[in-house]
Design a protein around this motif. Structure first.
Motif, PDB file in Angstrom:
ATOM      1  N   GLU A   1       0.825  -1.207   0.000  1.00 31.03           N
ATOM      2  CA  GLU A   1       0.000   0.000   0.000  1.00 31.03           C
ATOM      3  C   GLU A   1       0.857   1.253   0.000  1.00 31.03           C
ATOM      4  O   GLU A   1       0.572   2.227  -0.702  1.00 31.03           O
ATOM      5  N   SER A   2       1.933   1.211   0.791  1.00 23.83           N
ATOM      6  CA  SER A   2       2.818   2.372   0.869  1.00 23.83           C
ATOM      7  C   SER A   2       3.472   2.652  -0.481  1.00 23.83           C
ATOM      8  O   SER A   2       3.576   3.810  -0.911  1.00 23.83           O
ATOM      9  N   ALA A   3       3.916   1.581  -1.161  1.00 24.42           N
ATOM     10  CA  ALA A   3       4.544   1.761  -2.475  1.00 24.42           C
ATOM     11  C   ALA A   3       3.553   2.338  -3.467  1.00 24.42           C
ATOM     12  O   ALA A   3       3.883   3.244  -4.254  1.00 24.42           O
TER      13      ALA A   3
ATOM     14  N   LEU B   1      11.552   1.074  10.588  1.00 25.23           N
ATOM     15  CA  LEU B   1      12.633   1.522   9.708  1.00 25.23           C
ATOM     16  C   LEU B   1      13.373   0.330   9.128  1.00 25.23           C
ATOM     17  O   LEU B   1      13.617   0.251   7.916  1.00 25.23           O
ATOM     18  N   ARG B   2      13.726  -0.617   9.990  1.00 27.04           N
ATOM     19  CA  ARG B   2      14.490  -1.782   9.539  1.00 27.04           C
ATOM     20  C   ARG B   2      13.681  -2.681   8.606  1.00 27.04           C
ATOM     21  O   ARG B   2      14.247  -3.371   7.764  1.00 27.04           O
ATOM     22  N   SER B   3      12.352  -2.680   8.752  1.00 24.17           N
ATOM     23  CA  SER B   3      11.513  -3.505   7.891  1.00 24.17           C
ATOM     24  C   SER B   3      11.122  -2.797   6.599  1.00 24.17           C
ATOM     25  O   SER B   3      10.421  -3.374   5.765  1.00 24.17           O
ATOM     26  N   GLY B   4      11.546  -1.553   6.438  1.00 24.14           N
ATOM     27  CA  GLY B   4      11.272  -0.830   5.203  1.00 24.14           C
ATOM     28  C   GLY B   4       9.973  -0.059   5.184  1.00 24.14           C
ATOM     29  O   GLY B   4       9.613   0.523   4.154  1.00 24.14           O
ATOM     30  N   LEU B   5       9.236  -0.012   6.308  1.00 22.23           N
ATOM     31  CA  LEU B   5       7.982   0.729   6.349  1.00 22.23           C
ATOM     32  C   LEU B   5       8.215   2.233   6.466  1.00 22.23           C
ATOM     33  O   LEU B   5       7.326   3.022   6.155  1.00 22.23           O
ATOM     34  N   LEU B   6       9.391   2.629   6.936  1.00 20.49           N
ATOM     35  CA  LEU B   6       9.782   4.031   7.016  1.00 20.49           C
ATOM     36  C   LEU B   6      11.115   4.213   6.300  1.00 20.49           C
ATOM     37  O   LEU B   6      11.906   3.273   6.183  1.00 20.49           O
ATOM     38  N   GLU B   7      11.362   5.435   5.859  1.00 20.33           N
ATOM     39  CA  GLU B   7      12.667   5.755   5.278  1.00 20.33           C
ATOM     40  C   GLU B   7      13.539   6.545   6.249  1.00 20.33           C
ATOM     41  O   GLU B   7      14.755   6.363   6.291  1.00 20.33           O
TER      42      GLU B   7
END
Length: 310
Positions: A76-78, A136-142
């Motif tokens: 969804e974020s992408a 952050l580590r899972s890629g949900l945040l930059e």
């Protein structure tokens, strides 16, 4: 395994039954049942135990549910990021922030950045430091704005602002003059951030003092509200504490600036940022104070981070 199967599975778990999931998805029940069964066959295990009126997850189902939620959120974020870039030409910034920064320092920073990059849109997550680092580590945040101490392994850290922790409490619970001694604080019921508990208690112990810990928590608003009710004296970052002055609370500096925390921007080490995130990181690089730079060079606070607590 595809996103449709994961969506059907997650919806069945959250709605409590396959029939309820079908209604939520505007589908009939058979295709939802078929896709979840196909997912179970592919994985070689039972994910949901079907009851007369409800389903419950197996251990394997619970593991998949956690992973599926993260994968669907990334998808969804992408999609939102790409759509936002198409709409605005500026892209989406997926930013995390701790509560004590969200209501104090962040508004000014984002306003200044928005003037530079008016087409960037924002996806903001407000959580505690440990949750933000997981995201952050899972890629949900930059990028995330957190406070030391924290474990910095695998992260690139940019110190922005060093702050003292100050004492916050009703005026009758704090001495006049704007500064409180540790000996005085040791006599008061204390309301502490969970992450600073070991630092504060160690400081008292080094002075041979026995402190009175009443509560440990994770939010500045909660600690300030409890202090305003007279439960005890809270320890808060200075910028967060100032926002509560005038609500029946007094703020006192702790003698010698005994406890400090650094507002720090973090990103995954060697991760490629989107243009919006890279622009924001470059903007933050221009904000770092000389004191924050010295803190990084001399004694990075995150190196002394405590073990993670629940």
């Amino acid at each position: 395994m595809d996103f449709r199967q994961l969506l059907y599975f997650v919806t069945a778990v959250e709605e409590g039954s396959i029939s309820a999931a079908a209604r939520k998805l505007f589908l009939s029940q058979p295709p939802v049942t078929a896709q979840i069964k196909a997912l179970e066959e592919e994985l070689g295990c039972t994910l949901l135990v079907r009851g007369a009126r409800a389903v419950r997850m197996t251990e394997e189902g619970r593991l998949l549910y956690d992973r599926a939620k993260a994968m669907l959120a990334l998808r969804e974020s992408a999609a939102e990021e790409i759509a936002g870039r198409v709409r605005s030409g500026g892209g989406t910034l997926r930013l995390g922030v701790v509560s004590s920064v969200a209501g104090t320092l962040l508004p000014g920073w984002l306003a200044a950045f928005h003037r530079e990059k008016p087409r960037v849109v924002y996806e903001l997550s407000e959580e505690n430091t440990y949750h933000l680092l997981d995201m952050l580590r899972s890629g949900l945040l930059e990028v995330a704005l957190v406070r030391t101490p924290f474990a910095a392994e695998g992260l690139e850290a940019l110190p922005l602002q060093v702050e003292e922790l100050v004492a916050v409490g009703r005026r009758e619970h704090l001495p006049p003059g704007g500064e409180v001694a540790l000996e005085d604080l040791a006599q008061r019921p204390l309301l502490l951030y969970r992450r600073w508990e070991h630092i504060a208690l160690r400081l008292f112990a080094e002075r041979g003092l026995t402190s009175r810990l009443l509560l440990k928590g994770d939010g500045a608003n909660t600690i300030a509200a409890l202090a305003a009710q007279g439960l005890g004296v809270g320890l808060l970052p200075q910028s967060a504490a100032q926002s509560f002055v005038g609500e029946g609370l007094a703020v006192c500096r702790i003698e010698g600036g005994a406890i400090r925390t650094t507002v720090t921007a973090v990103r995954r080490a060697r991760a490629e940022l989107t243009p919006a995130a890279q622009a924001f990181w470059s903007f933050l690089e221009g904000l770092g104070s000389p004191e924050a730079a010295r803190a990084k060079d001399e004694a990075p606070a995150q190196e002394n981070a405590p073990a993670r607590q629940p």
